[in-house]
Design a protein around this motif. Structure first.
Motif, PDB file in Angstrom:
ATOM      1  N   MET A 153       0.824  -1.206   0.000  1.00 51.43           N
ATOM      2  CA  MET A 153       0.000   0.000   0.000  1.00 51.43           C
ATOM      3  C   MET A 153       0.859   1.258   0.000  1.00 51.43           C
ATOM      4  O   MET A 153       0.584   2.223  -0.723  1.00 51.43           O
ATOM      5  CB  MET A 153      -0.929  -0.025   1.215  1.00 51.43           C
ATOM      6  CG  MET A 153      -1.978  -1.123   1.171  1.00 51.43           C
ATOM      7  SD  MET A 153      -2.701  -1.496   2.787  1.00 51.43           S
ATOM      8  CE  MET A 153      -3.472   0.069   3.217  1.00 51.43           C
ATOM      9  N   LEU A 154       1.907   1.247   0.804  1.00 51.55           N
ATOM     10  CA  LEU A 154       2.803   2.398   0.877  1.00 51.55           C
ATOM     11  C   LEU A 154       3.459   2.655  -0.475  1.00 51.55           C
ATOM     12  O   LEU A 154       3.451   3.789  -0.987  1.00 51.55           O
ATOM     13  CB  LEU A 154       3.869   2.151   1.948  1.00 51.55           C
ATOM     14  CG  LEU A 154       5.018   3.159   2.035  1.00 51.55           C
ATOM     15  CD1 LEU A 154       4.500   4.546   2.362  1.00 51.55           C
ATOM     16  CD2 LEU A 154       6.039   2.706   3.079  1.00 51.55           C
ATOM     17  N   VAL A 155       4.014   1.615  -1.053  1.00 54.14           N
ATOM     18  CA  VAL A 155       4.703   1.766  -2.338  1.00 54.14           C
ATOM     19  C   VAL A 155       3.720   2.184  -3.430  1.00 54.14           C
ATOM     20  O   VAL A 155       3.979   3.127  -4.194  1.00 54.14           O
ATOM     21  CB  VAL A 155       5.406   0.456  -2.724  1.00 54.14           C
ATOM     22  CG1 VAL A 155       5.992   0.554  -4.134  1.00 54.14           C
ATOM     23  CG2 VAL A 155       6.510   0.124  -1.724  1.00 54.14           C
ATOM     24  N   SER A 156       2.586   1.506  -3.507  1.00 58.66           N
ATOM     25  CA  SER A 156       1.618   1.785  -4.574  1.00 58.66           C
ATOM     26  C   SER A 156       1.071   3.200  -4.483  1.00 58.66           C
ATOM     27  O   SER A 156       0.945   3.898  -5.497  1.00 58.66           O
ATOM     28  CB  SER A 156       0.468   0.778  -4.504  1.00 58.66           C
ATOM     29  OG  SER A 156       0.927  -0.537  -4.741  1.00 58.66           O
ATOM     30  N   SER A 157       0.751   3.653  -3.271  1.00 58.36           N
ATOM     31  CA  SER A 157       0.182   4.989  -3.115  1.00 58.36           C
ATOM     32  C   SER A 157       1.188   6.073  -3.485  1.00 58.36           C
ATOM     33  O   SER A 157       0.846   7.059  -4.151  1.00 58.36           O
ATOM     34  CB  SER A 157      -0.310   5.196  -1.678  1.00 58.36           C
ATOM     35  OG  SER A 157       0.746   5.089  -0.745  1.00 58.36           O
ATOM     36  N   GLU A 158       2.464   5.887  -3.070  1.00 56.95           N
ATOM     37  CA  GLU A 158       3.480   6.891  -3.365  1.00 56.95           C
ATOM     38  C   GLU A 158       3.798   6.946  -4.862  1.00 56.95           C
ATOM     39  O   GLU A 158       3.899   8.032  -5.449  1.00 56.95           O
ATOM     40  CB  GLU A 158       4.746   6.581  -2.574  1.00 56.95           C
ATOM     41  CG  GLU A 158       4.572   6.606  -1.067  1.00 56.95           C
ATOM     42  CD  GLU A 158       4.662   7.994  -0.482  1.00 56.95           C
ATOM     43  OE1 GLU A 158       5.776   8.512  -0.330  1.00 56.95           O
ATOM     44  OE2 GLU A 158       3.598   8.566  -0.173  1.00 56.95           O
ATOM     45  N   LEU A 159       3.928   5.785  -5.487  1.00 61.18           N
ATOM     46  CA  LEU A 159       4.251   5.759  -6.912  1.00 61.18           C
ATOM     47  C   LEU A 159       3.084   6.299  -7.739  1.00 61.18           C
ATOM     48  O   LEU A 159       3.289   7.045  -8.702  1.00 61.18           O
ATOM     49  CB  LEU A 159       4.601   4.332  -7.345  1.00 61.18           C
ATOM     50  CG  LEU A 159       5.877   3.728  -6.757  1.00 61.18           C
ATOM     51  CD1 LEU A 159       6.096   2.327  -7.298  1.00 61.18           C
ATOM     52  CD2 LEU A 159       7.092   4.607  -7.035  1.00 61.18           C
ATOM     53  N   GLU A 160       1.869   5.915  -7.371  1.00 56.49           N
ATOM     54  CA  GLU A 160       0.696   6.359  -8.124  1.00 56.49           C
ATOM     55  C   GLU A 160       0.518   7.864  -8.038  1.00 56.49           C
ATOM     56  O   GLU A 160       0.090   8.513  -8.996  1.00 56.49           O
ATOM     57  CB  GLU A 160      -0.541   5.645  -7.587  1.00 56.49           C
ATOM     58  CG  GLU A 160      -1.775   5.804  -8.455  1.00 56.49           C
ATOM     59  CD  GLU A 160      -2.899   4.910  -7.995  1.00 56.49           C
ATOM     60  OE1 GLU A 160      -3.910   5.438  -7.490  1.00 56.49           O
ATOM     61  OE2 GLU A 160      -2.765   3.677  -8.130  1.00 56.49           O
ATOM     62  N   ALA A 161       0.846   8.440  -6.874  1.00 62.21           N
ATOM     63  CA  ALA A 161       0.701   9.884  -6.678  1.00 62.21           C
ATOM     64  C   ALA A 161       1.908  10.660  -7.198  1.00 62.21           C
ATOM     65  O   ALA A 161       1.898  11.897  -7.183  1.00 62.21           O
ATOM     66  CB  ALA A 161       0.479  10.197  -5.194  1.00 62.21           C
ATOM     67  N   GLY A 162       2.942   9.957  -7.646  1.00 59.50           N
ATOM     68  CA  GLY A 162       4.126  10.631  -8.150  1.00 59.50           C
ATOM     69  C   GLY A 162       4.937  11.326  -7.073  1.00 59.50           C
ATOM     70  O   GLY A 162       5.488  12.407  -7.298  1.00 59.50           O
ATOM     71  N   ILE A 163       5.022  10.699  -5.902  1.00 58.90           N
ATOM     72  CA  ILE A 163       5.763  11.274  -4.777  1.00 58.90           C
ATOM     73  C   ILE A 163       7.138  10.613  -4.719  1.00 58.90           C
ATOM     74  O   ILE A 163       7.240   9.417  -4.445  1.00 58.90           O
ATOM     75  CB  ILE A 163       5.002  11.075  -3.456  1.00 58.90           C
ATOM     76  CG1 ILE A 163       3.667  11.826  -3.528  1.00 58.90           C
ATOM     77  CG2 ILE A 163       5.835  11.561  -2.266  1.00 58.90           C
ATOM     78  CD1 ILE A 163       2.751  11.569  -2.361  1.00 58.90           C
ATOM     79  N   PRO A 164       8.197  11.367  -4.959  1.00 55.14           N
ATOM     80  CA  PRO A 164       9.526  10.755  -5.075  1.00 55.14           C
ATOM     81  C   PRO A 164      10.294  10.604  -3.760  1.00 55.14           C
ATOM     82  O   PRO A 164      11.273   9.876  -3.698  1.00 55.14           O
ATOM     83  CB  PRO A 164      10.267  11.720  -6.004  1.00 55.14           C
ATOM     84  CG  PRO A 164       9.656  13.050  -5.684  1.00 55.14           C
ATOM     85  CD  PRO A 164       8.215  12.779  -5.355  1.00 55.14           C
ATOM     86  N   GLU A 165       9.861  11.328  -2.708  1.00 54.60           N
ATOM     87  CA  GLU A 165      10.614  11.280  -1.459  1.00 54.60           C
ATOM     88  C   GLU A 165       9.671  11.163  -0.267  1.00 54.60           C
ATOM     89  O   GLU A 165       8.538  11.651  -0.303  1.00 54.60           O
ATOM     90  CB  GLU A 165      11.487  12.526  -1.296  1.00 54.60           C
ATOM     91  CG  GLU A 165      12.544  12.676  -2.376  1.00 54.60           C
ATOM     92  CD  GLU A 165      13.527  13.786  -2.072  1.00 54.60           C
ATOM     93  OE1 GLU A 165      13.912  13.938  -0.880  1.00 54.60           O
ATOM     94  OE2 GLU A 165      13.911  14.508  -3.015  1.00 54.60           O
ATOM     95  N   ARG A 166      10.184  10.532   0.796  1.00 54.80           N
ATOM     96  CA  ARG A 166       9.363  10.320   1.979  1.00 54.80           C
ATOM     97  C   ARG A 166      10.273  10.197   3.201  1.00 54.80           C
ATOM     98  O   ARG A 166      11.442   9.808   3.079  1.00 54.80           O
ATOM     99  CB  ARG A 166       8.506   9.070   1.832  1.00 54.80           C
ATOM    100  CG  ARG A 166       9.301   7.824   1.556  1.00 54.80           C
ATOM    101  CD  ARG A 166       8.570   6.817   0.698  1.00 54.80           C
ATOM    102  NE  ARG A 166       8.158   7.372  -0.583  1.00 54.80           N
ATOM    103  CZ  ARG A 166       8.959   7.398  -1.660  1.00 54.80           C
ATOM    104  NH1 ARG A 166      10.189   6.921  -1.585  1.00 54.80           N
ATOM    105  NH2 ARG A 166       8.531   7.902  -2.792  1.00 54.80           N
ATOM    106  N   VAL A 167       9.724  10.514   4.358  1.00 57.97           N
ATOM    107  CA  VAL A 167      10.453  10.443   5.625  1.00 57.97           C
ATOM    108  C   VAL A 167       9.595   9.678   6.622  1.00 57.97           C
ATOM    109  O   VAL A 167       8.356   9.749   6.578  1.00 57.97           O
ATOM    110  CB  VAL A 167      10.783  11.853   6.163  1.00 57.97           C
ATOM    111  CG1 VAL A 167      11.390  11.788   7.560  1.00 57.97           C
ATOM    112  CG2 VAL A 167      11.718  12.586   5.215  1.00 57.97           C
ATOM    113  N   SER A 168      10.230   8.943   7.501  1.00 60.20           N
ATOM    114  CA  SER A 168       9.522   8.259   8.576  1.00 60.20           C
ATOM    115  C   SER A 168      10.484   8.090   9.736  1.00 60.20           C
ATOM    116  O   SER A 168      11.690   8.334   9.611  1.00 60.20           O
ATOM    117  CB  SER A 168       8.990   6.906   8.118  1.00 60.20           C
ATOM    118  OG  SER A 168       8.088   6.361   9.064  1.00 60.20           O
ATOM    119  N   CYS A 169       9.942   7.665  10.875  1.00 57.20           N
ATOM    120  CA  CYS A 169      10.752   7.460  12.070  1.00 57.20           C
ATOM    121  C   CYS A 169      10.570   6.017  12.525  1.00 57.20           C
ATOM    122  O   CYS A 169       9.436   5.549  12.685  1.00 57.20           O
ATOM    123  CB  CYS A 169      10.316   8.434  13.165  1.00 57.20           C
ATOM    124  SG  CYS A 169      11.453   8.509  14.561  1.00 57.20           S
ATOM    125  N   GLY A 170      11.663   5.302  12.721  1.00 58.03           N
ATOM    126  CA  GLY A 170      11.594   3.901  13.101  1.00 58.03           C
ATOM    127  C   GLY A 170      12.090   3.664  14.511  1.00 58.03           C
ATOM    128  O   GLY A 170      13.131   4.193  14.910  1.00 58.03           O
TER     129      GLY A 170
END
Length: 252
Positions: A153-170
């Motif tokens: 879901m994360l990959v599909s949503s970002e690629l479909e929306a054309g979002i090239p960068e993302r940040v998160s905290c682990g």
């Protein structure tokens, strides 16, 4: 052989702020809040708050099992874009995390550099957080399935929306840092060197790493392909759709 649960559906809720007058949205949003509080209470000390003002403007991604009474949420997470933060004059969530944590000056500078560049170049940027699986789901095949589906879901949503960068905290203790790094995320860097973990204030001192991703791993892309069917059949709640299209789905 593991069987996908019956009546499983991916549901996407865009910006509850823009749809809050819809009774169905109110009910679904309440379920999201309840899931997060229940899930975080099982993992973190009493008093940790998994919900904030960003939940009202975020896009919530859910895996639900449809029942006659409505969807039961099995897993969920949220994404907030930099543009959404600017619209509502809210700080980017990653900055809030770092500003509320001691000894993160270098982390803040590294993240601010990314924000400045993305703002200058008009590069879309998201922040993902609040991943929660229902505490009622035990360790085993279903939980592993939901983790893989979240990746898809994360990959599909970002690629479909054309979002090239993302940040998160682990988090180190719960090993979400390892999970995200397997997807292609890398620690923020200062002068070419990865920045160390820090004690996250909002999680009462839990050790965490701030991560940045510009390219998904091959494994993450493969999972997106594997679950493409479930993603394509998702149900979307959006203010861009007419009210009749935002009734809560129910099982037949």
């Amino acid at each position: 052989m593991f069987l996908i649960p019956k009546n499983l559906r991916v549901i996407v809720l865009e910006s509850p702020y823009d749809q809050i007058q819809n009774p169905g949205i109110q009910a679904l949003f309440g379920k999201i809040v309840a899931l997060k509080i229940e899930g975080y209470r099982r993992v973190y000390p009493d008093g940790v708050l998994p919900v904030d003002s960003h939940d009202f403007i975020a896009t919530h991604y859910l895996v639900c099992e449809e029942k006659p009474s409505g969807p039961e949420i099995l897993m969920g997470y949220k994404n907030v874009t930099l543009s959404q933060c600017l619209r509502h004059r809210l700080a980017y969530p990653g900055l809030n995390v770092l500003r509320g944590s001691e000894g993160t000056e270098a982390h803040q500078q590294a993240l601010q550099a990314i924000l400045d560049r993305c703002s200058r170049d008009r590069t879309p940027l998201t922040y993902g957080s609040s991943w929660t699986i229902s505490p009622a789901i035990p360790k085993g095949e279903l939980k592993d399935f939901l983790k893989d589906l979240m990746t898809a879901m994360l990959v599909s949503s970002e690629l479909e929306a054309g979002i090239p960068e993302r940040v998160s905290c682990g988090g180190l203790r719960v090993k979400t840092d390892q999970y995200f790094q397997a997807l292609g995320y890398r620690p923020l860097e200062s002068r070419g060197a990865p920045l160390p973990p820090f004690a996250q204030g909002s999680l009462f001192g839990e050790q965490a790493i701030m991560l940045h991703c510009t390219r998904f791993s091959d494994r993450a892309l493969a999972l997106a392909d594997r679950f493409a069917g479930l993603w394509q059949e998702r149900f979307v709640f959006s203010a861009k759709k007419p009210p009749a299209a935002t009734a809560l789905p129910k099982a037949a």
